[in-house]
Design a protein around this motif. Sequence first.
Motif, mmCIF file in Angstrom:
data_model
loop_
_atom_site.group_PDB
_atom_site.id
_atom_site.type_symbol
_atom_site.label_atom_id
_atom_site.label_comp_id
_atom_site.label_asym_id
_atom_site.label_seq_id
_atom_site.Cartn_x
_atom_site.Cartn_y
_atom_site.Cartn_z
ATOM 1 N N ASP A 38 -0.136 -12.694 0.107
ATOM 2 C CA ASP A 38 -1.101 -11.256 -0.067
ATOM 3 C C ASP A 38 -0.184 -9.809 -0.183
ATOM 4 N N ILE A 39 -0.846 -8.808 -0.036
ATOM 5 C CA ILE A 39 -0.352 -7.757 -0.043
ATOM 6 C C ILE A 39 0.693 -7.512 0.706
ATOM 7 N N VAL A 42 3.659 -9.922 -0.099
ATOM 8 C CA VAL A 42 4.539 -10.501 -1.078
ATOM 9 C C VAL A 42 5.935 -9.735 -1.228
ATOM 10 N N ARG A 46 8.617 -12.420 -4.168
ATOM 11 C CA ARG A 46 8.616 -12.194 -5.510
ATOM 12 C C ARG A 46 10.182 -12.110 -5.096
ATOM 13 N N SER A 72 -4.769 -10.926 -5.292
ATOM 14 C CA SER A 72 -4.791 -10.546 -6.361
ATOM 15 C C SER A 72 -3.157 -10.173 -6.738
ATOM 16 N N SER A 73 -2.557 -9.712 -5.506
ATOM 17 C CA SER A 73 -0.874 -8.980 -5.473
ATOM 18 C C SER A 73 -0.275 -10.381 -5.525
ATOM 19 N N ALA A 76 -0.606 -11.638 -9.288
ATOM 20 C CA ALA A 76 0.837 -10.740 -9.959
ATOM 21 C C ALA A 76 1.969 -10.959 -9.511
ATOM 22 N N GLU A 77 2.559 -11.792 -8.781
ATOM 23 C CA GLU A 77 4.225 -11.963 -8.988
ATOM 24 C C GLU A 77 3.796 -13.733 -9.736
#
Length: 114
Positions: A38-39, A42, A46, A72-73, A76-77
């Motif tokens: 999650d955010i 991340v 990453r 969503s984060s 996105a990764e």
Amino acid sequence: MVELSDDELLPAMLRVETVETVETDTGSVRLRLVGEADISTVPVLRSAIDGALRSAPERLLLDVGELSFIDSSGLAELLAAAHSIGTVVLRDPPAIVRRIVTMSGLDSILRMSP
């Protein structure tokens, strides 16, 4: 008034393990994700993906059987990785991860197996 224990005050955690680097004709790197993507986690995700992509694999295999949540984060990764290398496979996704990926319409980009 509700009091929270120290464990409940800690942010969600994500542990990423490099399981193996497989050198085949197509070249694959395999990582295991444990916890929540999650955010707040991340940066860990990453960093692990960036490290895995340094060897220029054509495929990234992510063991997500122990991933309890992805927002969503986190997605996105994974999408950024798919954009970089083409193939990202989520192996053994739990129901919640499978549902989030499918409902977001990303199951054609982030392959799930089985």
